[in-house]
Design a protein around this motif. Structure first.
Motif, PDB file in Angstrom:
ATOM      1  N   LEU A 197      14.711   0.754  -1.063  1.00  0.00           N
ATOM      2  CA  LEU A 197      13.592   1.595  -1.444  1.00  0.00           C
ATOM      3  C   LEU A 197      12.629   1.963  -0.436  1.00  0.00           C
ATOM      4  N   HIS A 198      12.330   3.109  -0.555  1.00  0.00           N
ATOM      5  CA  HIS A 198      11.394   3.817   0.583  1.00  0.00           C
ATOM      6  C   HIS A 198      10.163   4.027  -0.344  1.00  0.00           C
ATOM      7  N   TYR A 199       9.071   3.228  -0.011  1.00  0.00           N
ATOM      8  CA  TYR A 199       7.838   2.859  -0.860  1.00  0.00           C
ATOM      9  C   TYR A 199       6.526   3.342  -0.142  1.00  0.00           C
ATOM     10  N   GLU A 200       5.760   4.335  -0.951  1.00  0.00           N
ATOM     11  CA  GLU A 200       4.681   4.816  -0.153  1.00  0.00           C
ATOM     12  C   GLU A 200       3.292   4.775  -1.223  1.00  0.00           C
ATOM     13  N   VAL A 201       2.434   4.290  -0.472  1.00  0.00           N
ATOM     14  CA  VAL A 201       0.898   4.464  -1.128  1.00  0.00           C
ATOM     15  C   VAL A 201       0.120   5.668  -0.512  1.00  0.00           C
ATOM     16  N   ARG A 202      -0.342   6.571  -1.206  1.00  0.00           N
ATOM     17  CA  ARG A 202      -1.108   7.480  -0.887  1.00  0.00           C
ATOM     18  C   ARG A 202      -2.631   7.623  -1.391  1.00  0.00           C
ATOM     19  N   VAL A 203      -3.474   7.750  -0.638  1.00  0.00           N
ATOM     20  CA  VAL A 203      -4.938   7.713  -1.115  1.00  0.00           C
ATOM     21  C   VAL A 203      -5.642   9.186  -0.762  1.00  0.00           C
ATOM     22  N   ASN A 204      -5.737   9.860  -1.574  1.00  0.00           N
ATOM     23  CA  ASN A 204      -6.370  11.417  -1.384  1.00  0.00           C
ATOM     24  C   ASN A 204      -5.502  11.933  -0.689  1.00  0.00           C
ATOM     25  N   GLY A 205      -4.318  11.792  -0.635  1.00  0.00           N
ATOM     26  CA  GLY A 205      -3.087  12.525  -0.033  1.00  0.00           C
ATOM     27  C   GLY A 205      -2.713  12.105   1.287  1.00  0.00           C
ATOM     28  N   THR A 206      -3.450  10.995   1.809  1.00  0.00           N
ATOM     29  CA  THR A 206      -3.105  10.459   3.175  1.00  0.00           C
ATOM     30  C   THR A 206      -2.502   9.044   3.050  1.00  0.00           C
ATOM     31  N   PRO A 207      -1.044   8.862   3.554  1.00  0.00           N
ATOM     32  CA  PRO A 207      -0.240   7.662   3.403  1.00  0.00           C
ATOM     33  C   PRO A 207      -1.053   6.430   4.099  1.00  0.00           C
ATOM     34  N   VAL A 208      -1.079   5.266   3.280  1.00  0.00           N
ATOM     35  CA  VAL A 208      -1.914   4.012   3.914  1.00  0.00           C
ATOM     36  C   VAL A 208      -0.654   2.965   3.932  1.00  0.00           C
ATOM     37  N   ASP A 209      -0.816   2.118   4.433  1.00  0.00           N
ATOM     38  CA  ASP A 209      -0.032   0.798   4.621  1.00  0.00           C
ATOM     39  C   ASP A 209       0.070   0.147   3.103  1.00  0.00           C
ATOM     40  N   PRO A 210       1.238   0.259   2.530  1.00  0.00           N
ATOM     41  CA  PRO A 210       1.453  -0.340   1.209  1.00  0.00           C
ATOM     42  C   PRO A 210       1.285  -1.812   1.237  1.00  0.00           C
ATOM     43  N   ILE A 211       1.466  -2.433   2.218  1.00  0.00           N
ATOM     44  CA  ILE A 211       1.203  -3.907   2.065  1.00  0.00           C
ATOM     45  C   ILE A 211       0.051  -4.503   1.613  1.00  0.00           C
TER      46      ILE A 211
END
Length: 215
Positions: free
Chosen positions: A196-210
């Motif tokens: 699984l490729h998993y992303e978290v984005r805040v206001n459109g900017t990717p951040v470390d999901p960890i």
């Protein structure tokens, strides 16, 4: 607190004196002092207590009104806090091993260093994938490179992205809660093995999901 010096207190006491005098049948147009009996004078002394009670009552009433406003503000704050917590990703979306972290890495397809905007979680095909927080599905379907792809908007500028799934269990526009099964792990799109490729984005900017995994 000395109420006797306050204008409103004096006015209230005078009104109570007049009311008591009228109830005793006294002529309010003539001086009261010449007509008051002992009992009447004792009753009129209560005018001071009545006026003081009024003053204290309005102080308490204003304090309660102010307290009510503060309680409402606190209640709204807690409701907003609860909403933010429900909308903030906090779960590992699939049970598996971290096979590729967030950050620069050698791309297996480009053959050069590229920035990996999420994490890869290696797991067998069919492993359940769950929503890490409450939100709304804004995309569910195939997407170039990602294979079967899901995007969830959680509010407060937060969204999560899932790629390479085998099967999809949600549709665009559907509301999901934290822990809802949204898909299963697969090997679709540009993938070198089941994960699984998993992303978290805040206001459109990717951040470390960890930083958004608490379980």
């Amino acid at each position: 607190m000395n109420f006797s010096e306050e204008k409103e207190f004096q006015q209230n006491r005078q009104l109570y004196e007049q009311k008591i005098a009228e109830d005793f049948g006294l002529d309010t147009s003539s001086p009261y002092a010449n007509k008051w009996s002992f009992l009447t004078r004792k009753s009129l002394q209560l005018a001071n207590s009545y006026a003081e009670f009024d003053a204290k009552y309005f102080i308490i009433k204003d304090a309660l009104k102010e307290t009510e406003v503060k309680i409402n503000e606190l209640d709204q704050f807690l409701l907003n806090k609860e909403s933010i917590l429900k909308s903030t990703p906090s779960l590992m979306p699939a049970i598996g091993n971290l096979t590729s972290p967030y950050g620069p890495r050698l791309s297996p397809y480009a053959g050069r260093i590229k920035f990996h905007e999420g994490i890869d979680i290696g797991a067998p095909v069919g492993t359940p994938i769950v929503a890490p927080a409450d939100g709304v599905i804004t995309f569910s379907g195939p997407k170039p490179g990602f294979g079967n792809f899901v995007q969830i908007v959680h509010g407060y500028g937060i969204e999560t992205i899932f790629g390479h799934m085998a099967s999809l269990h949600v549709k665009k526009g559907e509301k999901v809660s934290r822990g809802t099964k949204i898909a299963t792990v697969g090997n679709t799109g540009y993938s070198t093995g089941p994960h699984l490729h998993y992303e978290v984005r805040v206001n459109g900017t990717p951040v470390d999901p960890i930083y958004y995994i608490l379980n």
